[in-house]
Design a protein around this motif. Structure first.
Motif, PDB file in Angstrom:
ATOM      1  N   UNK A   1       3.600  33.702  71.244  1.00  0.00           N
ATOM      2  CA  UNK A   1       5.185  33.523  70.471  1.00  0.00           C
ATOM      3  C   UNK A   1       4.726  32.637  69.375  1.00  0.00           C
ATOM      4  N   UNK A   2       3.901  31.755  69.177  1.00  0.00           N
ATOM      5  CA  UNK A   2       3.808  30.803  67.704  1.00  0.00           C
ATOM      6  C   UNK A   2       3.169  31.816  66.916  1.00  0.00           C
ATOM      7  N   UNK A   3       2.389  32.656  67.239  1.00  0.00           N
ATOM      8  CA  UNK A   3       1.617  33.399  66.278  1.00  0.00           C
ATOM      9  C   UNK A   3       2.599  34.356  65.736  1.00  0.00           C
ATOM     10  N   UNK A   4       3.560  34.948  66.628  1.00  0.00           N
ATOM     11  CA  UNK A   4       4.532  36.010  66.252  1.00  0.00           C
ATOM     12  C   UNK A   4       5.454  35.455  65.139  1.00  0.00           C
ATOM     13  N   UNK A   5       5.986  33.998  65.728  1.00  0.00           N
ATOM     14  CA  UNK A   5       6.862  33.450  64.646  1.00  0.00           C
ATOM     15  C   UNK A   5       6.282  32.875  63.382  1.00  0.00           C
TER      16      UNK A   5
ATOM     17  N   UNK B   1       6.578  44.495  64.355  1.00  0.00           N
ATOM     18  CA  UNK B   1       7.608  44.564  65.217  1.00  0.00           C
ATOM     19  C   UNK B   1       7.315  45.079  66.655  1.00  0.00           C
ATOM     20  N   UNK B   2       6.344  45.832  66.684  1.00  0.00           N
ATOM     21  CA  UNK B   2       5.800  46.434  68.314  1.00  0.00           C
ATOM     22  C   UNK B   2       5.068  45.216  68.900  1.00  0.00           C
ATOM     23  N   UNK B   3       4.406  44.415  68.040  1.00  0.00           N
ATOM     24  CA  UNK B   3       3.718  43.324  68.900  1.00  0.00           C
ATOM     25  C   UNK B   3       4.836  42.240  69.478  1.00  0.00           C
ATOM     26  N   UNK B   4       5.788  41.920  68.561  1.00  0.00           N
ATOM     27  CA  UNK B   4       7.018  41.121  68.761  1.00  0.00           C
ATOM     28  C   UNK B   4       7.624  41.681  69.947  1.00  0.00           C
ATOM     29  N   UNK B   5       7.874  42.875  70.208  1.00  0.00           N
ATOM     30  CA  UNK B   5       8.703  43.384  71.115  1.00  0.00           C
ATOM     31  C   UNK B   5       7.968  43.386  72.481  1.00  0.00           C
ATOM     32  N   UNK B   6       6.644  43.386  72.463  1.00  0.00           N
ATOM     33  CA  UNK B   6       5.754  43.249  73.513  1.00  0.00           C
ATOM     34  C   UNK B   6       5.843  41.779  74.058  1.00  0.00           C
TER      35      UNK B   6
END
Length: 480
Positions: free
Chosen positions: A441-445, A465-470
């Motif tokens: 989550x920290x990586x995504x943000x 966006x696909x990774x974030x959705x996962x």
């Protein structure tokens, strides 16, 4: 802001007990309008008369969304007298009529561009400029050469202070880069290399600037400053650094295009560049002509972010702690399943399942006991996201992961194919789960906050966006 060594004007204070105050100060006291947040998300927004002392009109918002409007008096934590009205929005109000639970933090803080102005002014002065951008460029280059030469001579009698490679770096920085003709990608790369060397050298004005900014950033956001409420303030500060350093770089290199400009690829530069377009998508690139987009993010984040990464990532980890715990619990539970059970559970089509996998160099058939072997190369690739610093490098890791998945499926199907997102998403979800990235989550943000804006609608943007959705899917996955 300060006046005569006293807090005066807007500012932010955090305590080791998790209290956060943002608002006005007068002669060292919280006085005027402000926002006070406690660790449990209780918020007071209103008037203050002294440190942590509520006095006047305000709104107290409870963690469940209920709120009280009225007159408040008393010190926070010592009992507060209230004359007002209690509201329960879920019962009496429509969603659209709810008061904003919290104004976006930062409104009452010192604007990021106002921070550390003296540090930047000192750098401009070293270049011979009385104010930002106002000065003679050739004089600035002369000042750089003189500063480097003088320092090198001073250290000549103490060779232990300067290694041979360091001496060579100083000598190379004394030469003024010459740019003749059209600006190309090669010239851009040369500027990038120059900046990396300059910022590694504290004797260089840019190196001194970066060294000082890193020091003050750590003083601000390490220790008591490692407070999750300060995350967006820390991000805004980095963006401000990028903007102001980019202004310095464009002064020294006037042929460097302005922010958002495109450097066209030459014929030789397009060779070997292939696009990963095997995902059906209606997105179109913003720039019709292929080229490299010049941004302060792309040029300066590789120099700046590795130095600021530890305190910044700690703030992300603190801010996302609750949702990360939910995500991680789900990751641990789902990873107890073997490969075939997990692929089936996630809805991965059987035709994409690898028939055989390589285990310790031996090819073995996938069976009900096989675990952590399917799409292993893609899993290893995605795990590298935690070893990179910049959003650009993290996006490359995500892109390489997609390419590894496609390669694995290509070997299984033995024929060319075109992904649809319905087919790809479950496979990628499997890889994300098996990668077991603790702070995903920290990586995504972090990527979302600091990625180059022009990448958002491109190929890498879709993959991100696909990774974030996962990540969000895993948090809400049924564990049955």
């Amino acid at each position: 802001m300060w006046q005569d060594d006293l807090c005066q004007g807007n500012g932010v204070v955090v305590t080791q007990f998790g209290l956060y105050y943002e608002g006005a100060f007068s002669t060292n006291k919280m006085m005027g309008n402000g926002i006070l947040l406690s660790e449990d998300d209780t918020v007071y927004e209103g008037e203050f008369s002294d440190n942590w002392t509520l006095s006047g009109k305000g709104t107290l918002i409870l963690p469940n969304g209920d709120y009280i409007e009225g007159l408040f008096s008393g010190e926070w934590g010592s009992g507060i007298k209230i004359t007002g009205t209690y509201f329960k929005p879920s019962l009496y109000e429509n969603e659209k009529d709810k008061p904003r639970a919290l104004r976006k933090l930062g409104i009452l803080a010192v604007p990021p561009d106002e921070k550390w102005k003296a540090v930047f002014e000192e750098c401009w002065n070293q270049l011979g400029c009385e104010s930002p951008g106002q000065g003679d460029r050739w004089k600035a280059w002369d000042n750089i050469a003189v500063a480097l030469t003088t320092n090198r001579r001073q250290h000549k009698d103490s060779p232990e202070l300067l290694s041979r490679s360091h001496t060579q770096t100083l000598e190379s920085l004394e030469f003024i880069p010459q740019h003749i003709g059209a600006f190309t990608l090669e010239k851009y790369e040369n500027i990038k290399k120059y900046l990396i060397k300059a910022c590694d050298t504290p004797l260089h004005p840019l190196g001194k600037l970066v060294e000082t900014l890193v020091a003050v950033y750590r003083m601000t956001y390490v220790g008591v400053g490692a407070n999750r409420r300060l995350l967006q303030e820390a991000v805004r500060e980095i963006k401000s650094y990028l903007k102001r350093i980019f202004q310095l770089v464009r002064f020294l290199f006037p042929d460097l295009p302005e922010e958002g400009s495109t450097i066209p690829f030459l014929g030789t530069e397009t060779k070997g560049r292939r696009s990963f377009c095997s995902v059906k998508s209606d997105s179109r690139s913003d720039s019709p002509e292929p080229g490299y987009v010049v941004t302060s993010f792309g040029l300066l984040l590789p120099v700046l972010l590795p130095r600021l990464y530890p305190p910044l990532f700690m703030l992300y980890a603190l801010d996302n702690e609750r949702e990360e715990d939910v995500y991680w619990e789900c990751v641990l539970r789902l990873n107890k399943q073997n490969d075939t059970a997990l692929l089936s559970f996630l809805g991965v089509q059987a035709k994409f399942w690898p028939g055989a996998v390589s285990i310790l160099g031996e090819s073995r058939k996938v069976s009900s006991s096989t675990k952590d072997a399917c799409f292993a190369s893609a899993v290893e690739c995605l795990q590298q996201i935690s070893t990179t610093f910049t959003p650009a490098d993290k996006l490359k890791v995500i892109q390489q992961t997609f390419e590894e998945i496609s390669q694995n499926v290509l070997e299984t199907l033995q024929e060319d194919f075109l992904w649809s997102m319905d087919d790809l998403f479950p496979v990628f979800l499997y890889v994300v789960l098996r990668a077991r990235i603790r702070n995903l989550g920290s990586e995504v943000h972090l990527i979302e906050d600091l990625m180059d804006p022009y990448l958002q609608h491109g190929e890498q943007g879709i993959m991100f966006t696909t990774l974030k959705a996962c990540y969000y899917q895993i948090q809400h996955e049924k564990l049955t």
